[in-house]
Write an enzyme that holds these catalytic residues in place. Structure first.
Site, PDB file in Angstrom:
ATOM      1  N   GLY A   1       0.847  -1.192   0.000  1.00 46.99           N
ATOM      2  CA  GLY A   1       0.000   0.000   0.000  1.00 46.99           C
ATOM      3  C   GLY A   1       0.877   1.235   0.000  1.00 46.99           C
TER       4      GLY A   1
ATOM      5  CB  ALA B   1       2.642   2.307   4.735  1.00 46.23           C
TER       6      ALA B   1
ATOM      7  CB  THR C   1      -3.222   2.427  -0.722  1.00 38.45           C
ATOM      8  OG1 THR C   1      -2.599   2.417   0.562  1.00 38.45           O
ATOM      9  CG2 THR C   1      -2.870   3.720  -1.438  1.00 38.45           C
ATOM     10  NE  ARG C   2      -7.172  -1.526  -7.849  1.00 42.26           N
ATOM     11  CZ  ARG C   2      -7.255  -2.652  -8.539  1.00 42.26           C
ATOM     12  NH1 ARG C   2      -6.686  -3.752  -8.062  1.00 42.26           N
ATOM     13  NH2 ARG C   2      -7.900  -2.698  -9.683  1.00 42.26           N
TER      14      ARG C   2
ATOM     15  CB  ALA D   1      -7.720   5.516  -0.114  1.00 41.49           C
ATOM     16  CD  GLN D   2     -14.888   5.748  -2.516  1.00 44.60           C
ATOM     17  OE1 GLN D   2     -15.653   6.551  -1.988  1.00 44.60           O
ATOM     18  NE2 GLN D   2     -15.302   4.590  -2.974  1.00 44.60           N
ATOM     19  N   GLY D   3     -11.362   9.156  -0.102  1.00 42.87           N
ATOM     20  CA  GLY D   3     -11.471  10.474   0.516  1.00 42.87           C
ATOM     21  C   GLY D   3     -10.364  11.444   0.173  1.00 42.87           C
TER      22      GLY D   3
ATOM     23  CD  GLU E   1     -12.380  13.795   3.028  1.00 38.52           C
ATOM     24  OE1 GLU E   1     -12.062  12.993   3.920  1.00 38.52           O
ATOM     25  OE2 GLU E   1     -12.081  13.633   1.825  1.00 38.52           O
TER      26      GLU E   1
ATOM     27  CG  ASP F   1      -2.059 -12.181   6.283  1.00 39.10           C
ATOM     28  OD1 ASP F   1      -2.984 -12.718   6.908  1.00 39.10           O
ATOM     29  OD2 ASP F   1      -2.002 -12.156   5.043  1.00 39.10           O
TER      30      ASP F   1
ATOM     31  CG  HIS G   1     -16.677   4.728   5.797  1.00 36.59           C
ATOM     32  ND1 HIS G   1     -17.841   5.255   5.274  1.00 36.59           N
ATOM     33  CD2 HIS G   1     -15.692   5.586   5.455  1.00 36.59           C
ATOM     34  CE1 HIS G   1     -17.554   6.387   4.642  1.00 36.59           C
ATOM     35  NE2 HIS G   1     -16.259   6.606   4.749  1.00 36.59           N
TER      36      HIS G   1
ATOM     37  NE  ARG H   1     -14.176   8.446   7.872  1.00 33.57           N
ATOM     38  CZ  ARG H   1     -13.184   8.004   7.128  1.00 33.57           C
ATOM     39  NH1 ARG H   1     -12.443   7.003   7.564  1.00 33.57           N
ATOM     40  NH2 ARG H   1     -12.926   8.561   5.966  1.00 33.57           N
TER      41      ARG H   1
ATOM     42  CG  HIS I   1     -13.191   2.488   6.358  1.00 31.49           C
ATOM     43  ND1 HIS I   1     -13.054   2.146   5.024  1.00 31.49           N
ATOM     44  CD2 HIS I   1     -12.654   3.738   6.477  1.00 31.49           C
ATOM     45  CE1 HIS I   1     -12.465   3.134   4.375  1.00 31.49           C
ATOM     46  NE2 HIS I   1     -12.199   4.098   5.225  1.00 31.49           N
TER      47      HIS I   1
ATOM     48  NE  ARG J   1      -8.816   6.288   8.928  1.00 30.34           N
ATOM     49  CZ  ARG J   1      -9.262   6.790   7.762  1.00 30.34           C
ATOM     50  NH1 ARG J   1      -8.666   7.832   7.226  1.00 30.34           N
ATOM     51  NH2 ARG J   1     -10.288   6.240   7.167  1.00 30.34           N
TER      52      ARG J   1
END
Length: 516
Positions: free
Chosen positions: A13, A15, A42-43, A45-47, A112, A214, A235, A280, A341, A376
């Protein structure tokens, strides 16, 4: 087969990729990931990514918003690192080719939930994570980094024993299995875990199939401390339509969309002064309450006032998903429901990604740095990955020479060996119903008993069981409601439960587990 490198990074991701880019400047690097290189949380992640990049904003404001959202459980020093160093790291993303959306001559920014000012950058509207990951992967392809896809982490490799390390030792590598089941080992001077979260332990989640915890499970087995495992963020708005859950970014509400119950009422004003832009956890529980009043029927997100053009331009991914499911959300409110989420808990680290195990680092969602506390703040997760990924490589390279952190660890309640083969869907359902959005002693006790009876010879399912037990143990121990952790039988904050640790004396108690 055995390989040797200076730095081993597990996960791809934001990181993992950013850390690999930093590490490539300082020695040999191997990056190993469970699926395709770009398949991670990460792929999806919209916000966006939050950072103070505008003249009318201040780092102190970002710090304040983050601390407020964290419900008193944040590590303030970690939060200040995140917010102060974040802008420089975001500028590095821009230099690497991330094309954030622009408004006229400058960067566009959005507001947001729980942010006091608009400071969130997006790329491709609601495809921010995918754009960032693509740019980082392209940059990595230009460097001499060994990349292995479709390899499952079996276990970390530790040697010797470290006093106070929980029965582990110095981490010197990891063992993996490729797609054909062949095992191989990578030895390294430093191991960085960046495997993301564990949303797949829940029946309803926005996470992809690879998010099975994992990294946390493997680290825990060799003696790494796991902290705040009970803090899982749900979420509030995943599409409640046929097919896998799909995230509807809270940025949609930032643009003016409104949540309504089945009477067409805008209800969020009854739950929080910020109404639809509340934190949230507040929004998710409010939706759950409204759903309970309407026999479990989802609430709807009404974005019809925004118009078809804005929705298509600003949220192309959500627009496409709605169309694929036969809904035109520019004219019809869409049903939504909460879903697991983001994990605020994880492998305990210091401000440089170090764990209590020499040689082992953790960055991104898999780590618990203290920046998120009990809840978060929107769009801080992508920022965390690059800020602490960079810091971890600085520590590995010797730029930061402080000693390993000292963690105070509670003994993990023993769950038993387990005799019944665990079925993955049963596990996910148990966690959703008993250790989900709303918890109580009875439901948690049911989960503890069942988790103690289950076992599995499958690596992924075994990891999910370990993570589920850690989450449940934390939820059982925390006799209060705080942030994402909500106990119906303990709805207030328990300010008497104090424990000194890396935070200032008098901070709310953190629950930290170490294998026994």
């Amino acid at each position: 087969m055995t390989r040797e490198v200076d730095t081993l990074i597990i996960g791809s991701g934001i990181a993992g990729l950013f850390t690999a880019l930093c590490a490539a400047e300082r020695g040999s690097v191997a990056l190993i990931t469970k699926s395709a290189l770009q398949e991670s949380n990460t792929r999806y992640a919209q916000g966006g990514i939050a950072a103070v990049l505008f003249d009318d904003d201040e780092v102190e404001s970002h710090v304040s918003d983050t601390l407020s959202a964290g419900a008193g459980l944040c590590d303030e020093e970690a939060v200040r690192v995140l917010c102060a160093e974040g802008p420089a790291r975001v500028r590095e993303l821009i230099a690497l080719g991330v094309a954030f959306d622009r408004d006229g001559a400058g960067l566009a920014r959005g507001l947001e939930g729980a942010h006091s000012k608009p400071r969130v950058l997006h790329a491709g509207g609601d495809a921010t994570g995918a754009h960032i990951e693509s740019a980082l992967a392209s940059a990595l392809a230009e460097l001499h980094v060994s990349i292995t896809e479709h390899a499952t982490l079996i276990d970390l490799v530790a040697e010797g024993d470290v006093e106070g390390g929980g029965g582990g030792g110095v981490v010197v590598g990891a063992q993996f299995a490729d797609g054909d089941g062949n095992r191989f080992t990578v030895h390294s001077r430093s191991v960085v875990i960046a495997t993301g979260g564990a949303g797949r332990v829940y029946e309803h989640t926005t996470n992809p199939a690879v998010a099975t915890g994992d990294g946390v499970a493997a680290a825990f087995r060799v003696g790494a401390v796991v902290r705040d495992a009970e803090m899982y963020q749900f979420h509030p708005t995943a599409l409640a339509l046929p097919g896998d859950p799909f995230l509807v970014s809270e940025a949609v509400r930032g643009e003016g969309a409104i949540l309504r119950n089945n009477h067409g009422e805008s209800f969020m004003g009854r739950y929080h002064p910020l109404a639809d832009l509340a934190p949230r956890d507040v929004v998710a529980r409010a939706i759950a309450t409204e759903m309970s009043h309407q026999h479990g029927k989802p609430v709807v997100l009404d974005a019809t006032s925004l118009g078809a053009k804005l929705l298509a331009d600003r949220f192309p991914s959500i627009n496409e998903q709605c169309a694929l499911r036969g809904v035109k959300w520019s004219t019809t409110p869409v049903p939504v429901t909460p879903a697991a989420h983001y994990w605020m808990g994880g492998i305990a680290t210091d401000l440089y990604g170090r764990t209590n195990m020499p040689g082992l680092f953790a960055v991104g969602e898999v780590a618990c740095t203290g920046v998120h506390g009990a809840n978060r703040l929107a769009s801080n997760s992508l920022l965390e990955g690059i800020v602490f990924g960079s810091r971890a490589i600085s520590a590995i390279a010797g730029d930061e020479g402080r000693a390993l952190p000292t963690f105070i660890a509670d003994e993990l309640p023993r769950f038993g060996g387990g005799v019944l083969q665990c079925e993955i869907e049963e596990l996910r359902r148990l966690m959703w119903e008993n250790v989900g959005l709303v918890r109580d002693e009875h439901g948690l006790a049911v989960a503890v008993k069942q988790l103690a009876e289950w076992t599995s010879t499958d690596t992924t399912v075994s990891n999910m069981l370990t993570v589920a037990r850690l989450i449940t143990a934390g939820a059982m121990a925390r006799l209060e409601s705080r942030g994402a952790h909500y106990r119906e039988d303990f709805q207030g904050l328990d300010l008497r439960r104090l424990k000194p640790r890396r935070l200032k004396l008098g901070a709310p108690r953190h629950f930290e587990w170490v294998a026994c």
